[in-house]
Design an enzyme around this catalytic site. Structure first.
Site, PDB file in Angstrom:
ATOM      1  N   GLY A   1       2.457   2.035  10.581  1.00 19.60           N
ATOM      2  CA  GLY A   1       3.491   3.345  10.651  1.00 19.60           C
ATOM      3  C   GLY A   1       4.106   3.709  11.743  1.00 19.60           C
ATOM      4  O   GLY A   1       4.654   4.871  11.663  1.00 19.60           O
TER       5      GLY A   1
ATOM      6  N   HIS B   1      -9.376   0.989   4.917  1.00 20.67           N
ATOM      7  CA  HIS B   1      -8.247   1.351   5.579  1.00 20.67           C
ATOM      8  C   HIS B   1      -8.319   2.444   6.947  1.00 20.67           C
ATOM      9  O   HIS B   1      -9.279   2.998   6.704  1.00 20.67           O
ATOM     10  CB  HIS B   1      -6.986   1.833   4.758  1.00 20.67           C
TER      11      HIS B   1
ATOM     12  N   ASN C   1       0.753  -1.168  -0.149  1.00 15.42           N
ATOM     13  CA  ASN C   1       0.026   0.005   0.077  1.00 15.42           C
ATOM     14  C   ASN C   1       0.695   1.246   0.067  1.00 15.42           C
ATOM     15  O   ASN C   1       1.613   1.677   0.880  1.00 15.42           O
ATOM     16  CB  ASN C   1      -0.843   0.066   1.198  1.00 15.42           C
TER      17      ASN C   1
ATOM     18  N   GLY D   1       2.793  -1.066   4.184  1.00 17.64           N
ATOM     19  CA  GLY D   1       2.782   0.173   3.950  1.00 17.64           C
ATOM     20  C   GLY D   1       4.447   0.655   3.688  1.00 17.64           C
ATOM     21  O   GLY D   1       4.948   0.534   2.572  1.00 17.64           O
TER      22      GLY D   1
ATOM     23  N   SER E   1       3.402  -2.347  10.296  1.00 18.95           N
ATOM     24  CA  SER E   1       5.022  -2.055  10.574  1.00 18.95           C
ATOM     25  C   SER E   1       5.772  -3.496  10.058  1.00 18.95           C
ATOM     26  O   SER E   1       6.502  -3.989  10.656  1.00 18.95           O
ATOM     27  CB  SER E   1       5.219  -1.729  11.827  1.00 18.95           C
TER      28      SER E   1
ATOM     29  N   GLU F   1      -6.879   4.814   7.812  1.00 20.44           N
ATOM     30  CA  GLU F   1      -6.507   5.972   7.502  1.00 20.44           C
ATOM     31  C   GLU F   1      -7.812   6.722   6.598  1.00 20.44           C
ATOM     32  O   GLU F   1      -7.744   7.922   6.402  1.00 20.44           O
ATOM     33  CB  GLU F   1      -5.127   6.424   6.672  1.00 20.44           C
TER      34      GLU F   1
HETATM   35  C1  PEP Z   1      -0.739   0.235   6.015  1.00 19.66           C
HETATM   36  O1  PEP Z   1      -0.767   1.223   5.644  1.00 19.66           O
HETATM   37  O2  PEP Z   1      -1.787  -0.593   5.537  1.00 19.66           O
HETATM   38  C2  PEP Z   1       0.257  -0.488   6.876  1.00 19.66           C
HETATM   39  C3  PEP Z   1       0.371  -1.557   7.228  1.00 19.66           C
HETATM   40  O3  PEP Z   1       1.569   0.539   7.102  1.00 19.66           O
HETATM   41  P1  PEP Z   1       2.809   0.194   7.664  1.00 19.66           P
HETATM   42  O4  PEP Z   1       3.435  -0.936   6.929  1.00 19.66           O
HETATM   43  O5  PEP Z   1       3.729   1.300   7.171  1.00 19.66           O
HETATM   44  O6  PEP Z   1       2.656   0.043   9.115  1.00 19.66           O
END
Ligand code: PEP
Length: 266
Positions: free
Chosen positions: A188, A95, A9, A249, A228, A97
């Site tokens: 994140g 998501h 993503n 992400g 993460s 966000e």
């Molecule tokens: C995401 O945005 O779905 C995500 C898991 O981000 P990250 O891997 O940066 O935590």
């Protein structure tokens, strides 16, 4: 036997030239794995150029959101058939966000992010139905915030998110779906959910689907972990029985890291 799905993503990152450079690098660095589907989800503006570069490769194209109407006066939105038209096969829906939990205090989370787009369980359900009707595969994100986890209400909340997302969808369509368990506090932040706990929650998602549609359907649904995930923790997470892949992400923005995560699938 479910195939793994490793999905990147890219969020609101990469200009078109950078997106094209990243997929070109990925084409060179991704390991060949028979049991893994690899997906990249760039911004809308890069979908078409990225698709052109992906021609002839096994990397799939996804989008980060979709609207539930086919066309009309919906300024800023994009329809399922528009995504299909440029070669998109998967779409991320709900998501964290984009979700907004209006009325629920979120002291541990930046409100400007969480409440930006006002996604609700109902809009997630509408988007999932519209995507399925157009032949797109939804990746439905569910997960709890830190305050919800601390309150001890995560399991009930996640089961509720799953049930509401699937309202009115046939068992045949549910079997095609992907869920992503994404604890909001791990996205994140660099903080990963402990692998046994991620596995337990992914199992909870599967048993919730089983309760609604039976075991034949729930055994086909793929359930990813997201939050993460990186080369150093991917092997441990992806080895778990109930984790069928990752939604990634930050680490999907570097070809080397993303390739290493794909390589971590046994
Ligand atoms: C995401 O945005 O779905 C995500 C898991 O981000 P990250 O891997 O940066 O935590």
């Amino acid at each position: 036997m479910r195939r793994y799905l490793i999905a990147g993503n890219w969020k609101m990152n990469k200009l078109t030239s950078e997106a094209v450079a990243l997929v070109n690098e990925l084409k060179r660095s991704l390991p060949a794995k028979k049991n893994v589907d690899v997906l990249v989800c760039p911004t809308y503006t890069s979908l078409y150029p990225v698709k052109s570069v992906l021609e002839g490769s096994n990397i799939l194209l996804g989008a980060q959101d979709v609207f539930w109407k086919e066309s009309g006066a919906y300024t800023s939105q994009i329809s399922p058939s528009m995504l299909k038209d440029v070669g998109v096969t998967y779409v991320i829906i709900g998501h964290s966000e984009t979700r907004g939990r209006f009325g629920v205090p979120e002291p541990d989370f930046d409100e400007t992010i969480l409440k930006h787009f006002g996604e609700s369980d109902e809009t997630v359900n509408r988007k999932a139905k519209a995507a399925l009707s157009a032949g797109l595969i939804p990746i439905i994100c569910v997960g709890e915030t830190l305050s919800e986890r601390k309150e001890g209400i995560s399991d009930g909340l996640i089961a509720e998110q799953v049930k509401k997302a699937l309202d009115g969808i046939s068992g045949e369509d549910v079997a095609k779906l992907v869920f992503a368990y994404e604890p909001v506090w791990a996205i994140g932040t660099g903080e990963t959910c402990e692998s046994d706990e991620a596995d337990r929650v992914c199992h909870l998602i599967r048993t919730t689907i089983e309760g609604l549609f039976g075991s034949a359907v729930c055994e086909q649904v793929r359930i990813q972990y997201g939050g993460s995930m990186k080369p150093s923790n991917a092997k441990d997470l992806l080895a778990k029985t109930n984790i069928d892949g990752g939604l990634i992400g930050g680490a999907s923005l570097k070809a080397g890291d993303f390739s290493a995560i794909v390589d971590a699938v046994e």
